[in-house]
Design a protein around this motif. Structure first.
Motif, short mmCIF file in Angstrom:
data_model
loop_
_atom_site.label_atom_id
_atom_site.label_comp_id
_atom_site.label_asym_id
_atom_site.label_seq_id
_atom_site.Cartn_x
_atom_site.Cartn_y
_atom_site.Cartn_z
N VAL A 111 -15.16 91.80 9.83
CA VAL A 111 -14.19 90.86 9.27
C VAL A 111 -14.70 90.28 7.96
CG1 VAL A 111 -13.18 90.25 11.50
CG2 VAL A 111 -15.11 88.93 10.61
N SER A 112 -13.75 89.81 7.16
CA SER A 112 -14.02 89.07 5.93
C SER A 112 -13.53 87.64 6.13
CB SER A 112 -13.31 89.73 4.75
OG SER A 112 -13.76 91.05 4.57
N PRO A 113 -13.96 86.70 5.29
CA PRO A 113 -13.55 85.29 5.46
C PRO A 113 -12.13 85.03 4.97
CG PRO A 113 -15.02 85.45 3.58
CD PRO A 113 -14.97 86.83 4.20
N ARG A 114 -11.18 85.79 5.51
CA ARG A 114 -9.76 85.55 5.23
C ARG A 114 -9.17 84.89 6.47
NH1 ARG A 114 -10.23 91.03 3.19
NH2 ARG A 114 -9.41 91.78 5.18
N LEU A 115 -8.90 83.60 6.37
CA LEU A 115 -8.54 82.78 7.52
C LEU A 115 -7.04 82.53 7.57
CD1 LEU A 115 -11.33 80.05 7.07
CD2 LEU A 115 -11.54 82.31 8.12
N LEU A 116 -6.50 82.45 8.80
CA LEU A 116 -5.08 82.14 9.01
C LEU A 116 -4.97 80.98 9.99
CD1 LEU A 116 -2.01 82.73 8.80
CD2 LEU A 116 -2.31 84.41 10.64
N TRP A 117 -4.17 79.98 9.61
CA TRP A 117 -3.84 78.83 10.48
C TRP A 117 -2.32 78.80 10.57
CZ3 TRP A 117 -0.84 74.49 10.08
CH2 TRP A 117 -1.11 73.41 10.94
N MET A 118 -1.76 78.66 11.78
CA MET A 118 -0.31 78.80 11.93
C MET A 118 0.20 77.85 13.01
SD MET A 118 1.77 82.40 12.44
CE MET A 118 0.99 82.74 14.03
N ARG A 119 0.56 76.66 12.62
CA ARG A 119 1.21 75.66 13.48
C ARG A 119 2.05 74.75 12.60
NH1 ARG A 119 -1.08 75.66 18.83
NH2 ARG A 119 0.61 74.27 19.43
N THR A 125 -10.82 82.41 1.89
CA THR A 125 -9.46 81.94 1.64
C THR A 125 -8.83 81.51 2.96
OG1 THR A 125 -8.54 84.16 1.87
CG2 THR A 125 -9.15 83.43 -0.36
N LEU A 126 -7.75 80.73 2.84
CA LEU A 126 -7.05 80.22 4.02
C LEU A 126 -5.55 80.21 3.77
CD1 LEU A 126 -6.87 78.68 6.78
CD2 LEU A 126 -7.26 76.57 5.48
N VAL A 127 -4.79 80.77 4.70
CA VAL A 127 -3.33 80.66 4.69
C VAL A 127 -2.94 79.65 5.77
CG1 VAL A 127 -1.15 81.84 5.12
CG2 VAL A 127 -2.99 83.01 3.88
N MET A 128 -2.19 78.60 5.38
CA MET A 128 -1.74 77.58 6.31
C MET A 128 -0.22 77.66 6.40
SD MET A 128 -4.26 74.31 5.67
CE MET A 128 -3.93 73.74 7.36
N ALA A 129 0.27 78.20 7.51
CA ALA A 129 1.69 78.48 7.66
C ALA A 129 2.31 77.58 8.72
CB ALA A 129 1.90 79.94 8.04
N GLY A 130 3.51 77.07 8.43
CA GLY A 130 4.22 76.25 9.41
C GLY A 130 5.15 75.28 8.75
N LYS A 131 6.00 74.67 9.56
CA LYS A 131 6.94 73.67 9.08
C LYS A 131 6.26 72.32 8.95
CE LYS A 131 11.17 73.46 10.50
NZ LYS A 131 11.89 73.84 9.26
#
Length: 374
Positions: free
Chosen positions: A191-199, A225-231
């Motif tokens: 893995v690489s430090p590509r992070l996903l957060w999803m709430r 990097t970080l992707v932060m997905a959610g309403k």
């Protein structure tokens, strides 16, 4: 998945279909007519489907007559729609499957269960929500009165089953369902430090922790990097402000709510999934991440230790412990075979939530017993 459910009333995003005749299924007998009650807000654009909504659609797909109510985003219109449907359609259902969340929703659940009992329907309560274990001891009499109307209680985790046991009730554990075909698996050998957060951006989900984890991780891995997905549920602006203050403007993206296609895109691009909740039960987002082969790093709160096993299906850290989460991510990046093991085991865990695995338990439960007396 077809949305072959009968909606309680016309509203944006709802699906309507003609009622099917009662059917039989091998080993089960006559299929009961179902009325699935609770928030069905995923019928509306920009909202994630709730477990009860997913369940109602799956039952309709395999031939059960299903009424699904209600998809109104406004809680007061939703309550009126539920009451109206239960009264008008009382001759069209044998079993009421009632989603139970507690807190403010418990008013709806009280009224709906009272009406179901009044009309002599069999009532199955499907428990949800990480706050239910703290809600019930605060209102023990109310809890016992409402849950006492159920012919059966279902919990998606042993965490909630233990919580209702403390109130004197027994719940059967049946996991939340996901459509595995919507989450293609990608094996993570490394893995690489590509992070996903999803709430949702809500205080219970502690999104600020994910931002602080990224900031700390980038001190040694500047490409993280970080992707932060959610309403947004009240604190997205605070999260964005913190990211700016920590110098992360180019390292974090905020794509908003993700539909199924967007989840597939972001999940396939990421390598590590972060779950930072301070209160949790059996989060569907974690199951989705596991289904896609994403190694999960999560706080060990609520029902998470019942769902995930540290070192086998995920890496677990203490609530709010940024340093421990960073160390866990570093382990995934540096320990040979760890990410691959979590990726494989996570997919196997997600398969336990497939409809093929879960459906027999629900069908046995729904076929067990006649409607209660008025």
């Amino acid at each position: 998945m077809s949305l072959a459910t009968i909606s309680g009333s016309c509203h944006p995003g709802s699906s309507r279909a003609a009622s099917r005749e009662m059917d039989t299924t091998k080993g089960i007998g006559v299929r009961p007519r179902l009325c699935v009650v609770g928030p069905m807000v995923g019928r509306n654009t920009g909202h994630a489907p709730t477990p009860g909504e997913t369940l109602s659609d799956l039952f309709a797909d395999v031939g059960y007559p299903v009424i699904s109510v209600s998809a109104f985003p406004d809680r007061y219109r939703r309550l009126l729609d539920i009451v109206s449907t239960l009264v008008r359609r009382r001759g069209s259902a044998d079993v009421i499957v009632l989603q139970v969340y507690g807190e403010r929703s418990f008013v709806v659940e009280d009224i709906a269960s009272w009406l179901g009992r009044r009309f002599g329907k069999r009532i199955v309560m499907f428990l949800h929500g990480g706050t239910l274990p703290t809600f019930m001891p605060r209102f023990p009499n109310w809890t016992r009165r409402v849950l006492g109307r159920a012919d059966a209680l279902v919990a998606p985790s042993t965490f909630l089953a233990r919580a209702v046991a403390a109130q004197g009730f027994s719940a059967q554990v049946i996991p939340n369902v996901i459509d595995l075909s919507a989450y293609p698996y990608r094996h993570r050998e490394t893995v690489s430090p590509r992070l996903l957060w999803m709430r949702h951006f809500y205080s219970y989900y502690n999104p600020e922790m994910a931002v602080r984890v990224l900031a700390k991780l980038r001190t040694t891995m500047p490409g993280a990097t970080l992707v932060m997905a959610g309403k947004d549920r009240g604190n997205e602006a605070d999260v964005r402000r913190l990211a700016h203050e920590l110098g992360l403007d180019g390292a974090i993206s905020f794509p908003g709510f993700l539909d199924t296609q967007s989840k597939m895109r972001e999940g396939n691009a990421a390598d590590v999934f972060l779950n930072t909740n301070s209160i949790d039960n059996m989060p569907v987002s974690v199951i989705e991440a596991c289904a896609m082969g994403l190694p999960v790093v999560a706080t060990n709160v609520g029902g998470i230790p019942d769902l995930l096993t540290d070192g086998e299906t995920a890496l677990l850290v203490r609530d709010g412990d940024v340093d421990a989460m960073v160390r866990a991510i570093n382990r995934l990046l540096t320990e040979p075979g760890l990410a691959a093991m979590l990726s494989v085991n996570g997919r196997r865990l997600a398969e336990r939530s497939s409809w093929e695995q879960v459906r027999p338990s629900w069908e046995r439960l729904l076929a067990d017993g006649a409607p209660a007396a008025p």
